[in-house]
Write an enzyme that holds these catalytic residues in place. Sequence first.
Site, PDB file in Angstrom:
ATOM      1  N   VAL A   8      -7.362  -4.021  -3.774  1.00 14.32           N
ATOM      2  CA  VAL A   8      -7.798  -2.826  -4.495  1.00 14.32           C
ATOM      3  C   VAL A   8      -6.564  -1.979  -4.777  1.00 14.32           C
ATOM      4  O   VAL A   8      -5.581  -2.026  -4.037  1.00 14.32           O
ATOM      5  CB  VAL A   8      -8.844  -2.002  -3.699  1.00 14.32           C
ATOM      6  CG1 VAL A   8     -10.173  -2.724  -3.661  1.00 14.32           C
ATOM      7  CG2 VAL A   8      -8.353  -1.691  -2.297  1.00 14.32           C
ATOM      8  N   SER A   9      -6.625  -1.205  -5.854  1.00 19.80           N
ATOM      9  CA  SER A   9      -5.443  -0.485  -6.321  1.00 19.80           C
ATOM     10  C   SER A   9      -5.180   0.817  -5.579  1.00 19.80           C
ATOM     11  O   SER A   9      -4.050   1.304  -5.557  1.00 19.80           O
ATOM     12  CB  SER A   9      -5.568  -0.189  -7.822  1.00 19.80           C
ATOM     13  OG  SER A   9      -5.704  -1.387  -8.553  1.00 19.80           O
ATOM     14  N   THR A  10      -6.212   1.418  -4.985  1.00 17.22           N
ATOM     15  CA  THR A  10      -6.034   2.694  -4.290  1.00 17.22           C
ATOM     16  C   THR A  10      -6.563   2.607  -2.867  1.00 17.22           C
ATOM     17  O   THR A  10      -7.370   1.734  -2.533  1.00 17.22           O
ATOM     18  CB  THR A  10      -6.768   3.835  -5.026  1.00 17.22           C
ATOM     19  OG1 THR A  10      -8.187   3.617  -4.942  1.00 17.22           O
ATOM     20  CG2 THR A  10      -6.354   3.896  -6.491  1.00 17.22           C
ATOM     21  N   GLN A  13     -10.491   3.014  -2.566  1.00 14.38           N
ATOM     22  CA  GLN A  13     -11.394   1.929  -2.937  1.00 14.38           C
ATOM     23  C   GLN A  13     -11.692   1.031  -1.734  1.00 14.38           C
ATOM     24  O   GLN A  13     -10.885   0.913  -0.812  1.00 14.38           O
ATOM     25  CB  GLN A  13     -10.784   1.103  -4.075  1.00 14.38           C
ATOM     26  CG  GLN A  13     -10.705   1.853  -5.396  1.00 14.38           C
ATOM     27  CD  GLN A  13      -9.996   1.042  -6.467  1.00 14.38           C
ATOM     28  OE1 GLN A  13      -8.851   0.626  -6.289  1.00 14.38           O
ATOM     29  NE2 GLN A  13     -10.669   0.824  -7.579  1.00 14.38           N
TER      30      GLN A  13
END
Length: 204
Positions: A8-10, A13
Amino acid sequence: MIIGYARVSTEEQKLDLQIQALRAAGCSRIFTDQGESGSKFSRSGLDAAMQHLHEGCTLVVWRLDRLGRSLFGLVQLMERLSKKGIHFRSITEHIDTASSGGRLMFHMMAALAEFERSIIAERTRAGLAAARVRGKTLGRPRLLSEQDLDIALSRLEDGTEGLTDIARSLNVSSRTLSRRLTTAKIRKRTPLQISPLHDTSLSQ
């Protein structure tokens, strides 16, 4: 062995949905990256997964963009897996390089990646050609104007400042200033030969 990878990018998330899907796909071990961009292909979780993979293994992702967002980067990674005898599977896109259909999909992706690279290169060449037609100077911008060099030369000739101090005031290195002064012709003056003796700040 079937190994899963989730990303996940963050930090906010959640990985739960991906991990659940990977377990349902039969993954015996799952590596993750949280808060990592898909634009780069060097990540701690992905690197660890790659180290555990060996011939006959399968790398599984929930969706292709969890592995990476660059088509060319994806193709390069999948080629690395193929050379090691490792299969790849994407659950959402139904890609499985262990099957003939999956291998066909991979070759199509490789062709698209090559096409993408050629288009970018063509646009770059066209942009450079257009810039030359407009008379635009290409390459790195000059760090010092001729006025800067003229002032620097006058300050050096006064003998009250050294090369290092003058260069610092112009936000350049003393080496850059010395090179520019010895090669540039400033307001019809002949180039000044700079030597360490001119830098009075070094002897203070």
